[in-house]
Enzyme design. Structure first.
Site, mmCIF file in Angstrom:
data_model
loop_
_atom_site.group_PDB
_atom_site.id
_atom_site.type_symbol
_atom_site.label_atom_id
_atom_site.label_comp_id
_atom_site.label_asym_id
_atom_site.label_seq_id
_atom_site.Cartn_x
_atom_site.Cartn_y
_atom_site.Cartn_z
ATOM 1 C CG ASP A 151 14.007 -7.784 6.182
ATOM 2 O OD1 ASP A 151 13.771 -6.499 5.892
ATOM 3 O OD2 ASP A 151 14.693 -8.391 5.705
ATOM 4 C CD GLU A 189 4.642 0.268 5.754
ATOM 5 O OE1 GLU A 189 5.400 -0.896 5.978
ATOM 6 O OE2 GLU A 189 3.296 -0.106 5.219
ATOM 7 C CG HIS A 225 14.163 -8.685 0.957
ATOM 8 N ND1 HIS A 225 15.291 -9.319 1.348
ATOM 9 C CD2 HIS A 225 13.665 -8.225 1.906
ATOM 10 C CE1 HIS A 225 15.287 -9.059 2.646
ATOM 11 N NE2 HIS A 225 14.357 -8.364 3.024
ATOM 12 C CG HIS A 226 11.545 -5.031 0.916
ATOM 13 N ND1 HIS A 226 10.471 -5.857 0.516
ATOM 14 C CD2 HIS A 226 11.794 -5.134 2.280
ATOM 15 C CE1 HIS A 226 10.124 -6.418 1.597
ATOM 16 N NE2 HIS A 226 10.680 -6.101 2.632
ATOM 17 N N GLY A 268 -6.350 17.104 1.045
ATOM 18 C CA GLY A 268 -7.685 16.441 0.698
ATOM 19 C C GLY A 268 -7.434 14.926 0.680
ATOM 20 C CG ASP A 304 -20.425 6.503 4.923
ATOM 21 O OD1 ASP A 304 -19.918 7.715 4.246
ATOM 22 O OD2 ASP A 304 -21.464 6.135 4.615
ATOM 23 C CG ASN A 306 -23.125 10.811 4.425
ATOM 24 O OD1 ASN A 306 -22.203 9.842 4.063
ATOM 25 N ND2 ASN A 306 -22.893 12.203 4.459
ATOM 26 N N GLY A 342 -22.033 6.862 1.452
ATOM 27 C CA GLY A 342 -21.533 6.932 0.255
ATOM 28 C C GLY A 342 -20.415 8.346 0.195
ATOM 29 C CD GLU A 357 -15.238 12.943 -4.631
ATOM 30 O OE1 GLU A 357 -15.490 13.691 -5.727
ATOM 31 O OE2 GLU A 357 -14.395 12.856 -3.969
#
Length: 548
Positions: free
Chosen positions: A26, A49, A112-113, A402, A429, A456, A458, A462
């Protein structure tokens, strides 16, 4: 009536910005009316955003400037992560924040916000570490402040922040009478003196090497560097953080240098150089094999946007962009030594299941001129960054910041910025699950990249660093090939495929390249424990780095 909003939009258009990303709220709706009323600018509304900031980042990598719009507080804070990535990797992005009226802010009302404490500058202060300049526009300062922050954008090639109260956007203004000017540095080190040092060093060197990085791309100096190398025939390498900063089809392009993870002959060539000219390079862990590089700074001249070194002596206040352009004026330099043999193999597909190493061999063989490769940090980035690009091709990754999920919106933003270069996105994925919402935008806007979703099971990158069998590296299994249909796509807009074998990959890649009028959404099934060799080595180095 010509307004402040018009003035800002005219200045953005002057920077080459023709699309603005973001989410309505708004406090920015009236300014949005001004955007959509223009014939020379388009509003591209996002699902959130964060994705808007990622899309603007991708757009800026291609158009060399971008803008996105949020609402005050909740909207701008959702975008900070993306803006920080643009700051870290030198992308000129303008964040415009629609905010409450000047009267509301001056009276400290609990609207607000806000945090209900009457202080409307909290969020601008939060942006200080990730922006080159910030401003809260008032009726008295608008044109001066808009020009100030946009000049900083041009100089620093980093994001800027503009807080635009509702009433200020609608206030009367005068059209700009002069073009926007970049603030030039006050030089205390003569640019010509630096050029003379470079020329002398290159003439005397027996084994020179040029290394280029991401700041060359930030300033749009890739063609300049390519012309310089074509003229001098100097050996050149780039870091993965700077890939496509030079034409990789040049005979003297050696490949990607990445510390001890480099090809052995390239590593020896680079590290035995008797003179190193380093242009726009930032030596980060993921681009130096976790700091395993051996580059002798006593034999190096390095130039960056804000500072440089001449044989380990620090220099400042020179014009980076002008200096790089002036390299074309150097004379009497022609390298006549040898290069190295490049490791490039023909790919002969079989019915074998697709693997990481074979996938990137296939990609290197099948990519075409004038394509843009976008590679998500992880298996995709470390696989794709090692391939040799075709003529007029580009590469987008985010190896410093990253942030996973970044590349899907970034690829869409870049594809919007350059409709002539077909974009090929490679994303895992796990990463896709963070930002897949923009698939709806891609279908609505009729954007036609080729998207490869590496399934793959997952977070493979990591797993390579720590916890290969831990549950926190698992993700929910989605039916990825059905996602376009779920987002409203029909077969005349999006082609969805599942690929398991090498032959299937080659077939669908050729089909997609021959069909530029539809998006291709291709799920690649790969083993959970499979990863490019470079990533496996990098994972071990990162694991050791995290212990020290």
């Amino acid at each position: 009536m010509y307004t402040v909003g018009d003035y800002l939009l005219d200045r953005l258009h002057e920077l080459g910005i023709e699309e603005i990303f973001g989410v309505p709220g708004d406090y920015n709706l009236q300014f949005l009316d001004q955007i959509i009323s223009r014939k020379d600018m388009k509003w591209v509304g996002n699902a959130n955003e964060l994705n808007a900031s990622y899309m603007a980042d991708g757009y800026a990598r291609t158009k060399k400037a971008a803008a996105f719009l949020t609402t005050f507080g909740v909207g701008e804070l959702s975008a900070v992560n993306g803006l920080a990535g643009s700051y870290a990797e030198n992308l000129p992005v303008v964040e415009i924040v629609g905010s409450p009226t000047s009267k509301v802010q001056n009276e400290g009302k609990f609207v607000h916000h806000t945090l209900a404490d009457g202080d409307f500058k909290h969020f601008m202060k939060m942006h200080e570490p990730v922006t080159a300049a910030r401003t809260l526009l008032t009726a008295e300062n608008v044109t001066v402040e808009i020009d100030r922050v946009l000049s900083a954008l041009l100089k620093e090639r980093k994001p800027v922040y503009i807080n635009l109260p509702v009433d200020v956007a609608a206030a009367k203004a005068e059209k700009p009478s002069l073009p926007l000017k970049k603030e030039n540095p006050t030089s205390n080190t003569s640019d010509q003196e630096i050029l003379n040092k470079i020329q002398e060093s290159l003439k005397n060197a027996k084994k020179p090497i040029v290394i280029t990085g991401h700041e060359i791309i930030s300033f749009g100096l890739e063609k300049t560097v390519t012309q310089f190398i074509s003229k001098t025939k100097l050996p050149i390498t780039t870091l993965n953080f700077g890939k496509s900063s030079v034409d990789e089809t040049l005979p003297s392009f050696l490949g990607i240098y990445n510390g001890k993870l480099s090809e052995p002959n390239l590593k020896e060539f680079v590290e035995s150089a008797d003179f190193i000219l380093m242009l726009g390079v930032k030596l980060t862990d993921s681009s130096t094999g976790a700091f395993t590089h051996h580059l002798n700074e006593n034999k190096m001249i390095s130039l960056n946007i804000n500072e440089g070194k001449i044989f380990n002596e620090r220099i400042q206040n020179f014009d980076f962009e002008s200096l790089i352009s002036s390299l074309l004026d150097l004379s009497g330099i022609e390298y006549k030594g040898k290069y190295i043999d490049k490791k490039q193999e023909d790919f002969v597909p079989s019915n074998a299941l697709l693997s990481q190493d074979r996938l990137w061999q296939a990609v290197e063989n099948l990519t075409q001129s004038n394509e843009t490769i976008v590679a998500e940090q992880g298996t995709s980035f470390f696989g794709a960054s090692s391939i040799f690009l075709k003529p007029k091709s580009h590469f987008i990754g985010q190896p410093l910041w990253g942030s996973i999920g970044y590349t899907f919106p970034a690829a869409l933003g870049s594809q919007i910025a350059d409709k002539e270069s077909r974009h090929l996105l490679f994303i895992g994925d796990g990463s896709l699950q963070l930002t897949v919402q923009e698939l709806g935008l891609a279908i609505r806007e009729k954007i036609n990249p080729i998207c490869f979703i590496i399934n793959n099971d997952g977070y493979t990158v990591e797993r390579e660093i720590h916890g290969p069998n831990q549950s926190y590296n698992d993700i929910p299994m989605w039916n990825y090939s059905k996602l376009p249909e779920s987002f409203g796509a029909t077969e005349d807009r999006v082609v969805s495929k599942i690929v398991r074998t090498e032959n299937e990959f080659v077939s669908v890649m050729k089909e997609a390249q021959a069909d530029p009028n539809r998006m291709y959404w291709i799920e690649l099934i790969l083993a959970k424990e499979d990863a490019p060799k470079v990533l496996k080595k990098m994972g071990k180095l990162f694991a050791e780095q995290n212990k020290s």
